[in-house]
Write an enzyme that holds these catalytic residues in place. Structure first.
Site, PDB file in Angstrom:
ATOM      1  N   ASP A 140       0.945  -1.135   0.018  1.00 46.85           N
ATOM      2  CA  ASP A 140       0.048  -0.006  -0.026  1.00 46.85           C
ATOM      3  C   ASP A 140       0.845   1.130   0.083  1.00 46.85           C
ATOM      4  OD1 ASP A 140      -2.317  -1.579   0.023  1.00 46.85           O
ATOM      5  OD2 ASP A 140      -2.381  -1.341   2.324  1.00 46.85           O
ATOM      6  N   LYS A 141       0.298   2.335  -0.195  1.00 50.77           N
ATOM      7  CA  LYS A 141       1.054   3.455  -0.688  1.00 50.77           C
ATOM      8  C   LYS A 141       1.853   4.127   0.796  1.00 50.77           C
ATOM      9  CE  LYS A 141       0.320   8.507  -0.917  1.00 50.77           C
ATOM     10  NZ  LYS A 141      -0.602   9.510  -1.263  1.00 50.77           N
TER      11      LYS A 141
END
Length: 334
Positions: free
Chosen positions: A159-160
């Site tokens: 995830d970012k």
């Protein structure tokens, strides 16, 4: 190469499967009497149906549609004898595979693979709202031959706002082998997570995950027919406090790689990650600016040699500072 969509939800993306650039020549249209009295934007939309009306309207607004050599407004009226030139412009997704200079924290690299320590805040690959500035763009700049490998060699993602280790296949053969290892669940992926509360010493969460039925940006534990198997093993390492609330450092090992798997599984047990704005409790958000999650250890068989290789990275600075605030010492790598 086709990648099994049931293999690893972390591969889900919204960008073209193959590399490609934008190449469109200006389009010249000659209006006639049947167009007289109609709005220009409707006339142009009818003559170039390959482009959406919203896209054409944007080109009108930006001056990329010329009438008799001059920028025109879409709301104008056609007289029936004009020459219209449409100069197509790339949409963000058309240039998703653009190489961009980027500082990559490369932990290991050879002719077959690259292992990267991804910082929090970096999106892995292009998608809606993030068509540039992604890890994929940086990979293409660092290793231009990746333009010929699907997804620029990416086989799993973080995830970012999750930091830590990722592996990239630099050749089609290496990528294919890594995908097979993920499918066989032989890739070792261990994470550190700081959660609210105190879970028991260890356990296994074997709960399928699917898209949340009411909130499309979230995933959820589900028994729905389309839910995919998801297995997370966790171990309690140390406990501490933030604002006099108990927190725990847990080590999680993935067997599967579903979207948001650790975040969803730990929240399902009642121990949401510190800083998680999607699955955590809103009143506890100020303690950290992202979910406290890092991919700390990665182990796999080298695609070319078959040698078992492992990498471990220290916690990101912000995560280490958070542990210090909680009175928890970062465990040494074993």
């Amino acid at each position: 190469m086709m990648i099994d969509s049931d293999l690893d939800d972390e591969l889900d993306a919204e960008f073209p499967a193959e590399a490609g650039g934008f190449d469109a020549e200006p389009i010249t249209l000659q209006l006639n009497e049947e167009h007289c009295g109609q709005r220009l934007d409707k006339v142009v939309a009818g003559l170039v149906p390959q482009f959406s009306r919203s896209r054409l309207q944007q080109w009108f607004d930006e001056g990329h549609i010329l009438v008799d050599g001059k920028p025109a407004k879409g709301k104008g009226t056609a007289y029936g004898d004009e020459t219209v030139v449409v100069v197509p412009q790339p949409a963000p997704e058309d240039t998703a595979y653009t190489a961009e200079a980027m500082d990559l924290n490369i932990v290991y690299e050879d002719e077959s693979i690259m292992v990267i320590n991804k910082p929090a805040g970096l999106v892995v690959h292009p998608g809606s709202g993030n068509w540039s500035g992604t890890l994929l763009n940086g990979l293409l700049h660092h290793c231009p031959q990746l333009v010929s490998v699907p997804r620029a060699g990416i086989v799993h993602r973080l995830d970012k706002d999750t930091s830590g280790l990722m592996v990239v296949g630099k050749t089609l053969e290496a990528q294919t082998d890594l995908v097979r290892q993920l499918a066989a669940r032989t890739v070792k992926r261990e994470y550190f997570a700081l959660v609210w509360g105190t879970p028991r010493d260890h356990g296994t969460i074997d709960s399928p995950i699917s898209r949340h039925p009411k909130d499309r940006i979230k995933m959820a534990v589900s028994n729905a027919p389309l839910a995919k198997p998801a297995i997370t093993h966790y171990e309690l390492l140390e406990t501490g406090e933030l604002d006099r609330r108990p927190v725990s450092l847990v080590q999680c090992r993935l067997e599967t790689g579903r979207t948001h798997q650790i975040r969803v599984h730990m929240q399902h047990l009642g121990y949401a990650l510190v800083g998680d704005t999607v699955y955590g409790k809103p009143h506890l958000m100020p303690f950290f600016h992202r979910q406290a999650l890092q991919a700390r250890r990665l182990g796999l068989s080298h695609p070319a040699t078959g040698e078992h290789m492992e990498w471990v990275v220290p916690l990101a600075d912000d995560f280490a500072e958070l542990l210090e605030r909680a009175g928890i010492e970062e465990p040494e790598a074993v």
